[in-house]
Enzyme design. Structure first.
Site, PDB file in Angstrom:
ATOM      1  N   HIS A  17      29.036  56.505  62.520  1.00 44.13           N
ATOM      2  CA  HIS A  17      29.765  55.593  61.640  1.00 44.13           C
ATOM      3  C   HIS A  17      31.023  56.248  61.080  1.00 44.13           C
ATOM      4  CE1 HIS A  17      28.524  57.853  58.088  1.00 44.13           C
ATOM      5  NE2 HIS A  17      27.312  57.908  58.625  1.00 44.13           N
ATOM      6  N   GLU A  97      19.553  56.878  60.320  1.00 41.06           N
ATOM      7  CA  GLU A  97      19.716  58.274  59.920  1.00 41.06           C
ATOM      8  C   GLU A  97      18.387  58.899  59.512  1.00 41.06           C
ATOM      9  OE1 GLU A  97      20.952  60.893  60.429  1.00 41.06           O
ATOM     10  OE2 GLU A  97      22.707  61.265  59.160  1.00 41.06           O
TER      11      GLU A  97
END
Length: 208
Positions: A17, A97
């Site tokens: 990201h 994550e």
């Protein structure tokens, strides 16, 4: 002893990201979230433009994103750069994550000050109290990889630590080498025919 890493012959693009507010503040995010900064939005859009130059028939590709907000924001900007609808994005918990437990939202400098021994431990993230742990992360990533068909083409928008571990699985790297890998927000990685290639992302020219 870690289990042998699994590799798949599928073709993948692996993206992290764009920059977030917590990235800019040097805070750990883990499975909590903070939004993309304007710089992060531009990074994500630039990834989409770079992919458009790399990929032939985009209709053959699937876009998979971590469900965490910063990854979804990035995936949307990537779709904008590719000229695709946001409805093309599939969310998958398995590429989110690493959970960092009690350290989420904490400043990195404060953690290292409280635990000076971590200065010599490249994998110190895995020591997070109530964190997810390395074995749990690799299990979910292997499970995701095992579901990919031989001819699947995937663009996966993930995160810093998870992306490192995913690339290590694909390259059969030993545990110690994982933590030497980079976590760029201005590059992406292409996996094809057993080879992993780093592709620099050309920044977009922003009007003054």
């Amino acid at each position: 002893m870690q289990q042998p890493y699994t590799t798949m012959p599928s073709e993948l693009y692996i993206l992290r990201h764009g920059q977030t507010r917590f990235n800019a503040e040097r805070r750990l995010q883990g499975q909590c979230n903070s939004p993309l900064t304007p710089r992060g939005e531009q990074q994500a859009l630039a990834m989409g433009h770079t992919l458009r130059q790399q990929i032939g028939d985009i209709q053959q590709w699937q876009i998979v994103s971590s469900p965490l907000g910063r990854a979804q924001q990035t995936a949307q900007r990537v779709c904008d750069g590719l000229g695709l609808s946001h409805q093309c994005i599939t969310l998958d918990d398995r590429v989110q994550e690493v959970g960092l437990g009690q350290w989420e939202q904490c400043q990195i400098s404060a953690i290292l000050q409280a635990h000076p021994q971590f200065q010599q431990q490249a994998d110190w993230y895995m020591q997070a109290p109530e964190g997810e742990g390395f074995d749990a992360v690799t299990r979910r990533l292997r499970h995701w990889l095992s579901g990919l068909s031989n001819d699947s083409k995937q663009i996966v928008i993930s995160h810093g630590l998870t992306g490192m571990i995913l690339r290590a699985l694909l390259q059969h790297l030993p545990y110690e080498e994982i933590w030497q890998l980079e976590r760029p927000q201005d590059a992406l990685f292409h996996y094809h025919d057993g080879q992993l290639t780093r592709i620099a992302v050309t920044p977009l020219q922003v009007p003054a």
